[in-house]
Scaffold this active site. Sequence first.
Site, PDB file in Angstrom:
ATOM      1  N   ASN A 158     -44.203  10.926  21.676  1.00 38.70           N
ATOM      2  CA  ASN A 158     -43.195  10.332  22.544  1.00 38.70           C
ATOM      3  C   ASN A 158     -41.844  10.754  21.972  1.00 38.70           C
ATOM      4  O   ASN A 158     -41.422  10.228  20.936  1.00 38.70           O
ATOM      5  CB  ASN A 158     -43.316   8.807  22.571  1.00 38.70           C
ATOM      6  CG  ASN A 158     -42.239   8.149  23.395  1.00 38.70           C
ATOM      7  OD1 ASN A 158     -41.340   8.805  23.918  1.00 38.70           O
ATOM      8  ND2 ASN A 158     -42.311   6.836  23.506  1.00 38.70           N
TER       9      ASN A 158
ATOM     10  N   ARG B  41     -38.951  10.026  22.608  1.00 42.77           N
ATOM     11  CA  ARG B  41     -37.953   8.949  22.486  1.00 42.77           C
ATOM     12  C   ARG B  41     -38.227   8.041  21.301  1.00 42.77           C
ATOM     13  O   ARG B  41     -37.406   7.196  20.956  1.00 42.77           O
ATOM     14  CB  ARG B  41     -37.926   8.120  23.774  1.00 42.77           C
ATOM     15  CG  ARG B  41     -37.474   8.917  24.975  1.00 42.77           C
ATOM     16  CD  ARG B  41     -37.380   8.079  26.216  1.00 42.77           C
ATOM     17  NE  ARG B  41     -38.580   7.278  26.394  1.00 42.77           N
ATOM     18  CZ  ARG B  41     -39.130   6.970  27.546  1.00 42.77           C
ATOM     19  NH1 ARG B  41     -38.583   7.389  28.664  1.00 42.77           N
ATOM     20  NH2 ARG B  41     -40.210   6.247  27.624  1.00 42.77           N
ATOM     21  N   CYS B  42     -39.386   8.206  20.673  1.00 44.36           N
ATOM     22  CA  CYS B  42     -39.787   7.330  19.564  1.00 44.36           C
ATOM     23  C   CYS B  42     -39.410   7.968  18.231  1.00 44.36           C
ATOM     24  O   CYS B  42     -39.827   9.082  17.914  1.00 44.36           O
ATOM     25  CB  CYS B  42     -41.293   7.098  19.634  1.00 44.36           C
ATOM     26  SG  CYS B  42     -41.950   6.191  18.216  1.00 44.36           S
ATOM     27  N   SER B  43     -38.651   7.251  17.426  1.00 46.02           N
ATOM     28  CA  SER B  43     -38.202   7.805  16.149  1.00 46.02           C
ATOM     29  C   SER B  43     -39.380   8.094  15.213  1.00 46.02           C
ATOM     30  O   SER B  43     -39.378   9.107  14.508  1.00 46.02           O
ATOM     31  CB  SER B  43     -37.200   6.869  15.477  1.00 46.02           C
ATOM     32  OG  SER B  43     -37.802   5.623  15.174  1.00 46.02           O
TER      33      SER B  43
END
Length: 76
Positions: free
Chosen positions: A9, A11-13
Amino acid sequence: MATITIYHNPRCSKSRETLKLLEENGVKPGIIEYLSETPTFQEMKKLLMKLNMKPAELLRKTEKLYIAKYKNKKFN
């Protein structure tokens, strides 16, 4: 050498950090952006068997959506 696949993902750090760590160590994983390439029921079943996990163990229990809608639900 085993092929490595990351369900990513962007957008996931944590997901970005994992991908970066793999790449910095010379690993070129297969990347599946699971939000746009949703795994099928059979693919999920196969992954869960490989991971020796139950579906509920994959849930992100600190997410607002989980807390609002699913926190006290039973999963099977």
